[in-house]
Write an enzyme that holds these catalytic residues in place. Structure first.
Site, PDB file in Angstrom:
ATOM      1  N   CYS A 126       0.813  -1.227   0.000  1.00 11.27           N
ATOM      2  CA  CYS A 126       0.000   0.000   0.000  1.00 11.27           C
ATOM      3  C   CYS A 126       0.849   1.281   0.000  1.00 11.27           C
ATOM      4  CB  CYS A 126      -0.960   0.001   1.178  1.00 11.27           C
ATOM      5  SG  CYS A 126      -0.256  -0.640   2.698  1.00 11.27           S
ATOM      6  N   HIS A 234      -2.768   6.233   4.629  1.00 11.62           N
ATOM      7  CA  HIS A 234      -1.353   6.401   4.936  1.00 11.62           C
ATOM      8  C   HIS A 234      -0.876   7.771   4.432  1.00 11.62           C
ATOM      9  CE1 HIS A 234      -1.344   2.295   6.035  1.00 11.62           C
ATOM     10  NE2 HIS A 234      -0.740   1.745   5.010  1.00 11.62           N
TER      11      HIS A 234
HETATM   12  N1  LIG Z   1      -4.767  -3.483   5.095  1.00 14.41           N
HETATM   13  C1  LIG Z   1      -4.063  -2.955   4.107  1.00 14.41           C
HETATM   14  O1  LIG Z   1      -3.945  -1.716   3.970  1.00 14.41           O
HETATM   15  C2  LIG Z   1      -3.417  -3.808   3.096  1.00 14.41           C
HETATM   16  C3  LIG Z   1      -2.923  -3.197   1.966  1.00 14.41           C
HETATM   17  C4  LIG Z   1      -2.322  -3.965   1.005  1.00 14.41           C
HETATM   18  C5  LIG Z   1      -2.224  -5.306   1.195  1.00 14.41           C
HETATM   19  N2  LIG Z   1      -2.697  -5.906   2.315  1.00 14.41           N
HETATM   20  C6  LIG Z   1      -2.570  -7.358   2.425  1.00 14.41           C
HETATM   21  O2  LIG Z   1      -3.837  -7.967   2.271  1.00 14.41           O
HETATM   22  C7  LIG Z   1      -3.908  -9.123   3.075  1.00 14.41           C
HETATM   23  C8  LIG Z   1      -5.103  -9.025   4.013  1.00 14.41           C
HETATM   24  O3  LIG Z   1      -4.983  -7.884   4.838  1.00 14.41           O
HETATM   25  P1  LIG Z   1      -6.183  -7.355   5.730  1.00 14.41           P
HETATM   26  O4  LIG Z   1      -5.721  -6.057   6.252  1.00 14.41           O
HETATM   27  O5  LIG Z   1      -7.468  -7.440   4.986  1.00 14.41           O
HETATM   28  O6  LIG Z   1      -6.176  -8.452   6.922  1.00 14.41           O
HETATM   29  P2  LIG Z   1      -7.378  -8.958   7.843  1.00 14.41           P
HETATM   30  O7  LIG Z   1      -8.360  -7.882   8.061  1.00 14.41           O
HETATM   31  O8  LIG Z   1      -6.731  -9.587   9.009  1.00 14.41           O
HETATM   32  O9  LIG Z   1      -8.099 -10.099   6.967  1.00 14.41           O
HETATM   33  C9  LIG Z   1      -7.469 -11.312   6.637  1.00 14.41           C
HETATM   34  C10 LIG Z   1      -8.359 -12.123   5.703  1.00 14.41           C
HETATM   35  O10 LIG Z   1      -7.647 -13.297   5.322  1.00 14.41           O
HETATM   36  C11 LIG Z   1      -8.407 -14.447   5.652  1.00 14.41           C
HETATM   37  N3  LIG Z   1      -7.539 -15.551   6.043  1.00 14.41           N
HETATM   38  C12 LIG Z   1      -6.623 -15.565   7.046  1.00 14.41           C
HETATM   39  N4  LIG Z   1      -6.042 -16.797   7.115  1.00 14.41           N
HETATM   40  C13 LIG Z   1      -6.608 -17.540   6.156  1.00 14.41           C
HETATM   41  C14 LIG Z   1      -6.463 -18.895   5.739  1.00 14.41           C
HETATM   42  N5  LIG Z   1      -5.575 -19.709   6.322  1.00 14.41           N
HETATM   43  N6  LIG Z   1      -7.215 -19.330   4.709  1.00 14.41           N
HETATM   44  C15 LIG Z   1      -8.111 -18.525   4.109  1.00 14.41           C
HETATM   45  N7  LIG Z   1      -8.311 -17.237   4.470  1.00 14.41           N
HETATM   46  C16 LIG Z   1      -7.567 -16.761   5.470  1.00 14.41           C
HETATM   47  C17 LIG Z   1      -9.261 -14.012   6.832  1.00 14.41           C
HETATM   48  O11 LIG Z   1     -10.360 -14.891   6.965  1.00 14.41           O
HETATM   49  P3  LIG Z   1     -11.071 -15.132   8.421  1.00 14.41           P
HETATM   50  O12 LIG Z   1     -11.934 -13.923   8.640  1.00 14.41           O
HETATM   51  O13 LIG Z   1     -11.835 -16.358   8.176  1.00 14.41           O
HETATM   52  O14 LIG Z   1      -9.980 -15.254   9.408  1.00 14.41           O
HETATM   53  C18 LIG Z   1      -9.649 -12.610   6.360  1.00 14.41           C
HETATM   54  O15 LIG Z   1     -10.670 -12.686   5.390  1.00 14.41           O
HETATM   55  C19 LIG Z   1      -2.553  -9.239   3.777  1.00 14.41           C
HETATM   56  O16 LIG Z   1      -1.736 -10.077   3.021  1.00 14.41           O
HETATM   57  C20 LIG Z   1      -2.038  -7.825   3.752  1.00 14.41           C
HETATM   58  O17 LIG Z   1      -0.630  -7.784   3.789  1.00 14.41           O
HETATM   59  C21 LIG Z   1      -3.308  -5.177   3.264  1.00 14.41           C
END
Ligand SMILES: NC(=O)c1ccc[n+]([C@@H]2O[C@H](COP(=O)([O-])OP(=O)(O)OC[C@H]3O[C@@H](n4cnc5c(N)ncnc54)[C@H](OP(=O)(O)O)[C@@H]3O)[C@@H](O)[C@H]2O)c1
Length: 329
Positions: A126, A234
């Site tokens: 991001c 950010h």
């Molecule tokens: N937040 C940001 O600004 C941002 C920006 C760019 C990239 N990212 C990336 O995007 C990804 C998700 O980030 P987030 O902020 O959305 O995190 P989050 O709110 O913690 O959500 C994580 C998601 O992944 C799922 N998940 C976790 N473990 C899993 C598994 N073993 N199998 C299948 N699904 C699984 C979770 O499902 P459950 O609800 O069932 O646990 C949930 O839907 C990360 O890789 C992060 O680095 C985030």
């Protein structure tokens, strides 16, 4: 298109569903996918309820496109399984970003390198996306030598748990901690894990990813990434030294005419970008554009964007739209 949203229950997943709906993405069938913990839960898309399914069921359904935001480990294991059944994966995690066989894409900058053969495509970090959106047109014109970045990053960048931690602390509730320390009324100089060189993984993403996206290793980058108690986006204080001198008016004009970049820079009206106003917007906002008077050919600026929109969901969906528009999927 049969579309799978993997990580649909998460912070980015939720925004992916919102942005898909807003942009009227051509979906004939939608699969909402998460961990086994969430299987059976209901999520809403365009007013209709969808039941969360597991990863294997999603692979078996042979989607055309899968938008992944479920963490690096899930991507490492499952993105190849989706690709094997002919699905094109656009992945938000860091799993594939620096893999030499995978492309790291910001559509406005390097979408043109995508081909039909790209089955796993990486979405940049991001903080990187908003940075390169502003740097790309300036690099093209003046040639960057060195970039120094300090970030002020939103808790939404860490995920659902961190947003909850800030909310709890604001209300004086003792809840689950996403960080080692309180984030309310704090600034934590620690985004992602520490590496052997003393930098965090987030800082090294800012060092490496812009070079891959811009296809140029000739400039150097150093970064300090800090988590602050904001939720909307950010912010980045960026100092760029160029090979060639620039005119400030021309810099503003270049940024102003860059699609996806909005200049907010009027000192008379106290106009500058702030996360509270970037929140829910798809653009990258740039302001406080000024010459660094301590060194020749050097510029200071302030870049803000909603990390869940252009920093994640919007960029991912723009990649998918690019693939469809160019018959690459
Ligand atoms: N937040 C940001 O600004 C941002 C920006 C760019 C990239 N990212 C990336 O995007 C990804 C998700 O980030 P987030 O902020 O959305 O995190 P989050 O709110 O913690 O959500 C994580 C998601 O992944 C799922 N998940 C976790 N473990 C899993 C598994 N073993 N199998 C299948 N699904 C699984 C979770 O499902 P459950 O609800 O069932 O646990 C949930 O839907 C990360 O890789 C992060 O680095 C985030």
């Amino acid at each position: 298109m049969k579309v799978a949203v993997v990580g649909a229950t998460g912070m980015v997943g939720n925004v992916l569903l919102q942005v898909l709906a807003e942009r009227n993405f051509p979906i004939t069938e939608l699969l909402v996918v998460a961990s086994e913990r969430s299987v059976g839960k209901q999520l809403e898309y365009k007013g209709k309820k969808y039941t969360v399914i597991g990863l294997q069921d999603a692979v078996d359904a042979h989607p055309d496109i899968a938008l992944f935001s479920a963490g690096g480990t899930t991507s490492e294991i499952w993105a190849p399984k989706f690709a094997e059944v002919g699905c094109t994966v656009v992945d938000n995690s860091s799993a594939w970003r620096m893999d030499a066989t995978k492309k790291l894409i910001v559509p406005e900058i390097n979408g043109n390198i995508l081909t039909k053969e790209d089955k796993i495509i990486a979405n940049p970090n991001c903080s990187t996306i908003q940075l390169v959106m502003a740097l790309a047109p300036l690099h093209k014109k003046y040639t960057m030598k060195r970039v120094v970045i300090s970030t002020y990053q939103s808790v939404s960048g860490t995920g659902v748990k961190a947003v909850q931690q800030l909310e709890d602390e604001t209300k004086g509730i003792k809840g689950e901690m996403a960080y080692h320390y309180p984030i309310h009324r704090n600034a934590i100089p620690h985004c992602d894990v520490f590496l052997e060189n003393g930098y965090t993984k987030e800082e090294m993403k800012l060092v490496k990813e812009p070079k891959k996206i811009l296809g140029d290793n000739s400039f150097s980058v150093t970064a300090t990434a800090v988590r602050i108690p904001t939720a909307g986006g950010h912010s980045e204080a960026v100092n760029v030294q160029f090979e060639n001198d620039f005119d400030l008016g021309e810099v503003r004009k270049l940024l102003h005419t860059t699609p996806g970049v909005v200049v907010q820079d009027n000192l008379d009206t106290n106009t500058y970008p702030m996360p509270i106003y970037a929140h829910t917007k798809d653009d990258v906002f740039v302001g406080r554009i000024r010459r660094d008077e301590s060194q020749p050919n050097t510029l200071n600026m302030w870049i803000v964007a909603d990390n869940l929109r252009k920093g994640a969901a919007t960029n991912t969906i723009q990649i998918a739209e690019y693939l469809i528009e160019n018959n690459l999927v």
